[in-house]
Design a protein around this motif. Sequence first.
Motif: not given
Length: 361
Positions: A48-61
């Motif tokens: 899950n941490q990998d996923f968050v690191e990959f995807i969260k920066p692509l989106m606004n909060t």
Amino acid sequence: MALANKVDRFLTLMNDRGASDLHLSVGRPPMFRLQGDVEPVRFRVLSNQDFVEFIKPLMNTEDWQRFRAKGDADFSYEVAGVARFRVNLFMQVRGYGAVFRIIPTRLMSFAQLGLPKQVERFCYLRRGLILVTGPTGSGKSTTLSSIIDKMNTEQELHIITIEDPVEFVHPNKKSIISQREIHTHAISFASAVQAAVREDPDVVLVGEMRDLETIRTALNAAESGFTVFGTLHTNNAAKAVDRIINVFPEDEQEGVRGSLAESLKGVVAQQLLKRKGGGRVAALEILFATSGLSSMIRDGKTAQITSSIQMGKSIGMQAMDDALWALVQDQIVSPEAAYEKVVDKSAFRDRLEEAGITITD
């Protein structure tokens, strides 16, 4: 080339290898879809941490929080100098999941796509509904982009596209192109279509006719004198007609049959198959409106549509099974690949046997 986000390395590799999709799923390593097959990338099992690191920066909060609350999200993403991607996020048993689908930046012509010549007729219609149908990933958006580009190149029109997300970006040529993205420029497909008819369009493209209100508004627009292109997830023309009618409550279906009988001008149904030697190729079913088709729809005899297509070969109609048979005869696809996609398997097996071709189910 500097990469802005961690996921960009996979998207760049995906583009370099000619894959159509990147799958990120917690509990599995990243996977590419190559020529129809899903293959793992040499990388560790994702957490899950990998996923968050990959995807969260692509989106606004705000969008990230909405995804967390809702459980799915759609948006587009671009790696500068590489490609644009359609992104779907979702929740699954093991955690997060995502699929990135590459959006080709180069608009392709009818000839480059290998589309039958008769599909060009849909570029010159001045009112009514044209459906482009097929399973997810069958190339519907690519076919529609080619149709829109040809209209844009040759005719002076106002063309409005409504998509989720915008895929092919069309430059203004002879036409004015207005491209609207759901959630960015409009709340929903239905509301965007309602707005479009007040914006002096000649052509409205509805990226997905996914619900009752969108289908209702698209039908109304087609009846009002606009040319409306829409997509559905059905495998052939008859199922597309049934899908539109059956989405309405039973007490409205008779009226809808009448509306559809008047407004439907044609259907292109397509499926993608593995090409011998690599790559993929589309098989197309093509239906044009006739007085006979209108009567079948109005009378609820949609089961006869496939036979009507067979009888309409002289005016350019093409049945799905005939398109698949032609691909086998031309040795473009294997008999097994075609047999998997045919509508009437018994009749297709007879064709194969007559040609001395044996397959295993």
